[in-house]
Design an enzyme around this catalytic site. Structure first.
Site, PDB file in Angstrom:
ATOM      1  N   LYS A  26       0.856  -1.187   0.000  1.00  0.00           N
ATOM      2  CA  LYS A  26       0.000   0.000   0.000  1.00  0.00           C
ATOM      3  C   LYS A  26       0.882   1.224   0.000  1.00  0.00           C
ATOM      4  O   LYS A  26       1.868   1.291   0.732  1.00  0.00           O
ATOM      5  CB  LYS A  26      -0.892   0.006   1.243  1.00  0.00           C
ATOM      6  N   ASN A  28       0.814   5.749  -0.844  1.00  0.00           N
ATOM      7  CA  ASN A  28       0.053   6.941  -0.445  1.00  0.00           C
ATOM      8  C   ASN A  28      -1.381   6.895  -0.959  1.00  0.00           C
ATOM      9  O   ASN A  28      -2.326   7.172  -0.238  1.00  0.00           O
ATOM     10  CB  ASN A  28       0.728   8.191  -0.989  1.00  0.00           C
ATOM     11  N   ASP A 140      12.402   8.786  -6.662  1.00  0.00           N
ATOM     12  CA  ASP A 140      11.979   8.145  -5.412  1.00  0.00           C
ATOM     13  C   ASP A 140      12.696   6.806  -5.233  1.00  0.00           C
ATOM     14  O   ASP A 140      12.088   5.799  -4.882  1.00  0.00           O
ATOM     15  CB  ASP A 140      10.460   7.969  -5.424  1.00  0.00           C
TER      16      ASP A 140
HETATM   17  N1  ATP Z   1       5.123  -5.643  -8.953  1.00  0.00           N
HETATM   18  C1  ATP Z   1       5.055  -5.803  -7.628  1.00  0.00           C
HETATM   19  N2  ATP Z   1       5.297  -7.012  -7.075  1.00  0.00           N
HETATM   20  C2  ATP Z   1       5.214  -7.172  -5.732  1.00  0.00           C
HETATM   21  N3  ATP Z   1       4.937  -6.169  -4.863  1.00  0.00           N
HETATM   22  C3  ATP Z   1       4.710  -4.953  -5.363  1.00  0.00           C
HETATM   23  C4  ATP Z   1       4.741  -4.696  -6.761  1.00  0.00           C
HETATM   24  N4  ATP Z   1       4.480  -3.390  -6.962  1.00  0.00           N
HETATM   25  C5  ATP Z   1       4.279  -2.848  -5.761  1.00  0.00           C
HETATM   26  N5  ATP Z   1       4.419  -3.770  -4.786  1.00  0.00           N
HETATM   27  C6  ATP Z   1       4.305  -3.534  -3.342  1.00  0.00           C
HETATM   28  O1  ATP Z   1       3.370  -2.489  -3.117  1.00  0.00           O
HETATM   29  C7  ATP Z   1       4.013  -1.379  -2.455  1.00  0.00           C
HETATM   30  C8  ATP Z   1       3.403  -0.080  -2.939  1.00  0.00           C
HETATM   31  O2  ATP Z   1       3.605   0.041  -4.332  1.00  0.00           O
HETATM   32  P1  ATP Z   1       4.025   1.410  -5.002  1.00  0.00           P
HETATM   33  O3  ATP Z   1       5.288   1.896  -4.375  1.00  0.00           O
HETATM   34  O4  ATP Z   1       4.049   1.259  -6.465  1.00  0.00           O
HETATM   35  O5  ATP Z   1       2.809   2.339  -4.521  1.00  0.00           O
HETATM   36  P2  ATP Z   1       2.814   3.885  -4.277  1.00  0.00           P
HETATM   37  O6  ATP Z   1       1.456   4.336  -3.905  1.00  0.00           O
HETATM   38  O7  ATP Z   1       3.397   4.545  -5.458  1.00  0.00           O
HETATM   39  O8  ATP Z   1       3.785   3.959  -3.025  1.00  0.00           O
HETATM   40  P3  ATP Z   1       4.473   5.238  -2.376  1.00  0.00           P
HETATM   41  O9  ATP Z   1       3.393   6.027  -1.750  1.00  0.00           O
HETATM   42  O10 ATP Z   1       5.418   4.643  -1.352  1.00  0.00           O
HETATM   43  O11 ATP Z   1       5.183   5.972  -3.449  1.00  0.00           O
HETATM   44  C9  ATP Z   1       5.472  -1.552  -2.767  1.00  0.00           C
HETATM   45  O12 ATP Z   1       6.308  -0.927  -1.821  1.00  0.00           O
HETATM   46  C10 ATP Z   1       5.620  -3.050  -2.804  1.00  0.00           C
HETATM   47  O13 ATP Z   1       5.764  -3.566  -1.506  1.00  0.00           O
END
Ligand code: ATP
Length: 813
Positions: A26, A28, A140
């Site tokens: 999860k 933001n 990031d």
């Molecule tokens: N392709 C994937 N395979 C496995 N886990 C994943 C994958 N993509 C994302 N995750 C998990 O989901 C989390 C959140 O994904 P992501 O960083 O893309 O979301 P975000 O909303 O952009 O996060 P942030 O707010 O930290 O920038 C990741 O830190 C990871 O643990």
């Protein structure tokens, strides 16, 4: 294209051609869930974002992310398969990485060896190089955004803050995670996103090889102060090449910082041949071109997807990410590719000569793909592929009993080291990416900084002006944490953060000296359970009488008779770093007085007076000290010692070196920063600036929240008592506590430091006493440099209390 509306059946939500299961992360605004493609039977990750909850600015960012992920294709960047828009939801489907975040792996392992670090860092650098060559900045980079795929291959994720940048352009939006943020971002200036990425990579490499963060991060202000001080302290176990590499990425001035080309060319990256080979093999995968679609896959798709040949060609050739046809083709193509490579040891197919990892461009002509339908491939498409990372015909691990509990750490994915799971609410503590579009500090502040070479000369590379240590000697250095070329102390609190594998821990000099049967840890643990209580006046007096009045031998750093006559269990010859030296050279004698009968009587009288009057322990102590000071001259002659002294000041070394009072107008990054601190508002926009205590469900608290900076592990006090008295007091207290120590005297601060003493405890506590200008007071610094036990902190506190007690005019540094 309009994907089918989501429906729930048997615990799995159906979105498009995917059965979507439990959450695996999860962010933001997004939730990431594991899913399975119904035709390819491949596991994927589906990131879902409720666009109705985004403001205009975040909508723009989201669209930019969609655009960027659909134009990049690199073996070390998570591959995007499909973009779906359903009602208010946007779904980004990408390859699934079962091993999870590098962050979680580090939480379990602690730091990694330099060979492992080199592999992961090389792969990350390859991905960043690919992006930079395409004019994309990630903004990031952090361990939470680096996943480990099959065979521990790095996969970069999260392009939520990525952007396009032309060579001469500067960016303004504040993005990223504070511990990884470059100084120019912390200062709120316009910045070169590529150089900001390099800074984050420096932080990343530091984390990999040390298990800790390079800069203090208890609070944003701490972090800023630490970053802007220009000091990077690198622990002794990091090789000279690696330390040099890290420092070159963590250069304050972005124009002097490495580029990604410099990064890939650094000698640390090329130490091992296999890494070179690995770099050569990191060829971006090549997607099918119009005329070369795989007929096996085409046929399979026509059978299972009911699409026509024309529809398939249109979607695939047009690289239509919003079409399920393109995603299906790509998933099947990857499945065939993986199957056909099984056992060959190659993950990515080579077509003709190799492409360039650095440019990310394939400088090759493609060879035709399979021209005929292969029964073997057809079978592979129907079956579950051996690639356990992404493919599984079972839905079992997509499901979860409770949707909410699915956000708990996945046991398979996140294994917490013992002890860390009790450190607060991991979900509450996990740190997030910040993003603010305003400038946070008055512009041009960074212009007030001296050129980085000055910073390097004076702070980072050699904060105390030590001569450089010849390369390759770090490992043999007796007190490696004080190796001049590697900074004064490690910044990692290994007990509170990423555990260091026992097998990799090098004993401190003290540890090598202690006999195995002396259980100091146990002793310290007892101290912790029963906090140190200093002796009564009577006990104290008797101990002093025994110490100064009795007939005593010259001691070697530790009184032979300690604590009123208790025999120290450590043989005398084992108590110092010079154990291997001939006995004649093992001399110390910090206290070898012989008192006259008259002095002895005087001592006893003082003692009785103190007992009868008001038990004024400080007066008693002072009298004893004054008496003993006159007769116990230090005769330390450890010139041959290779020990360096502890770092006395960590914030104002420049002024010290130039004999300038801290308040002078000379350059002092900390005071410059402090003057401007009021203007700094970190993460001003509540909507996007989540700050240090935001929530996440994807994992544990980030490492920086479970560690403290080195500054927290160094305590100091300035005493007005004479140097010898302070040293004597410390040694006496240690003796009373039955804690052995090695004592050394080094005059490395010349000419400003007139006297210097260091007491090294086997538990990894270093105590430095030095007389420093301008007031020539006795500065005492306690550094916990190598310790798994919180009792070291208690011990330092107690010693500080003790000094405060005998010196009412003490002050803090
Ligand atoms: N392709 C994937 N395979 C496995 N886990 C994943 C994958 N993509 C994302 N995750 C998990 O989901 C989390 C959140 O994904 P992501 O960083 O893309 O979301 P975000 O909303 O952009 O996060 P942030 O707010 O930290 O920038 C990741 O830190 C990871 O643990």
């Amino acid at each position: 294209m309009a994907a089918a509306a989501p429906k729930r059946r048997m615990g799995l939500e159906k979105i498009g051609l995917y059965d979507v299961g439990r959450a695996i992360g999860k962010g933001n605004f997004a939730t990431v869930r594991i899913a399975r493609h119904r035709i390819a039977k491949t596991k994927v990750a589906v990131k879902s974002i409720d666009v109705s909850k985004l403001d205009k600015e975040n909508l723009i960012k989201l669209e930019r992310e969609v655009k960027i992920v659909s134009m990049i294709d690199h073996p070390h960047i998570v591959k995007c398969y499909e973009i779906m828009r359903v009602d208010n939801m946007l779904y980004i489907v990408s390859e699934y990485c079962s091993t999870g975040e590098l962050y979680a792996t580090l939480m379990g392992k602690g730091r990694v060896t330099e060979d492992v670090a080199r592999k992961w860092f090389t792969e990350t650098a390859a991905a960043v190089s690919y992006l930079h060559n395409k004019g994309i900045v990630h903004r990031d980079l952090k361990t939470e955004n680096i996943l480990l795929g099959k065979d521990s291959k790095i996969k970069l994720i999260d392009f939520g803050f990525s952007n396009f940048q032309t060579p001469d352009q500067l960016l303004n939006t504040w993005c990223g995670s504070p511990p990884y943020a470059a100084p120019e971002l912390l200062l709120g200036n316009s910045y070169d996103g590529m150089k900001a990425d390099i800074w984050s990579m420096g932080v990343l490499l530091y984390i990999l090889v040390t298990g800790g963060f390079p800069f203090g991060s208890e609070s944003v202000n701490d972090l800023k102060r630490s970053v802007l001080s220009g000091v990077v302290k690198i622990p002794y176990w990091v090789s000279v090449e690696c330390a040099d590499f890290i420092r070159k990425m963590l250069v304050l001035n972005p124009t002097k910082r490495m580029t990604i080309q410099n990064v890939l060319a650094h000698r640390w990256m090329h130490i091992r041949n296999d890494v070179k080979k690995q770099v050569q093999n990191l060829e971006p995968s090549i997607r099918p071109t119009p005329s070369k679609l795989n007929p096996t896959i085409m046929m399979f798709m026509q059978q299972h997807g009911k699409w026509t040949e024309e529809q398939i060609i249109d979607a695939v050739v047009g690289r239509n990410f919003e079409s399920p046809i393109f995603a299906t083709y790509e998933l099947l193509a990857d499945k065939v590719k993986i199957g056909s490579l099984e056992g060959t040891g190659e993950e990515y197919p080579r077509r003709g000569s190799r492409g360039s990892i650095l440019s990310g461009r394939a400088n090759v002509d493609e060879q035709p793909l399979t021209p005929t339908i292969s029964a073997h491939q057809l079978a592979q498409l129907n079956l579950s592929s051996p690639d356990c990372d992404s493919d599984d015909s079972s839905n079992s691990d997509l499901c979860d009993e409770s949707p909410l509990s699915s956000l708990e750490p996945n046991h398979k994915q996140f294994t917490l080291p013992r002890g860390l799971d009790v450190m607060g609410n991991r979900f509450e503590n996990r740190r997030h990416t910040l993003c603010a579009s305003e400038q946070l500090l008055s512009p041009n502040l960074i212009g007030q900084f001296p050129p980085p070479n000055l910073l390097l000369n004076n702070f980072a590379m050699n904060p105390l002006g030590f001569p450089p240590m010849p390369e390759g000697q770090a490992a043999e250095f007796p007190f490696p944490s004080l190796h001049p070329a590697l900074g004064a102390f490690p910044t990692t609190d290994l007990s509170k953060m990423l555990p260091v594998p026992k097998s990799e821990r090098r004993a401190s000099a003290g540890e090598t000296l202690l006999p195995t049967n002396f259980d100091l840890q146990q002793h310290l643990a007892n101290l912790s359970a029963n906090p140190v209580s200093f002796p009564t006046v009577e006990e104290e007096g008797r101990s002093y009488l025994a110490k100064y009045g009795g007939k005593r031998n010259t001691v070697h750093c530790l009184g032979n008779q300690i604590g009123g006559g208790v025999q120290n269990p450590i043989p005398r010859y084992q108590r110092t770093p010079y154990t291997k030296a001939p006995p004649a050279e093992r001399r110390s004698s910090w206290a070898s007085p012989s008192l006259s009968q008259q002095q002895q009587s005087h001592l006893e009288k003082i003692f009785k007076d103190a007992l009868q009057t008001n038990n004024d322990i400080s007066r008693l102590h002072k009298e004893f000290k004054n008496l003993s000071h006159g007769c116990a001259q230090s005769q330390i002659t450890n010139e041959g010692s290779s020990l360096a002294c502890p770092q006395i000041s960590i914030t104002d070394e420049y002024n010290r070196q130039h004999n300038i009072a801290p308040s002078a107008s000379s350059f002092d990054p900390v005071s410059i920063f402090q003057k401007n601190a009021q203007e700094v508002v970190f993460g001003q926009r509540p909507a996007t600036a989540i700050g240090f205590s935001s929530t996440s469900f994807s994992g544990m608290s980030t490492p920086e929240q479970t560690t403290r900076s080195m500054e927290d592990r160094v305590r100091s006090i300035v005493c007005t008592l004479p140097f010898a008295e302070v040293v004597e007091e410390l040694k006496s207290s240690l003796n009373i506590l039955k804690i052995p120590f090695a004592e050394t005297q080094e005059m490395v601060y010349e000419p400003q430091v007139t006297e210097m003493r260091r007491l090294s405890l086997p538990s990894g506590v270093e105590i430095g006493v030095a007389v420093l200008p301008p007031e020539h007071k006795s500065h005492v610094e306690f550094a916990i440099i190598n310790n798994d036990s919180p009792t070291s902190e208690i011990l330092c506190d107690q010693l500080i209390c003790r000094l405060r007690m005998i010196d009412p005019n003490w002050s803090s540094e």
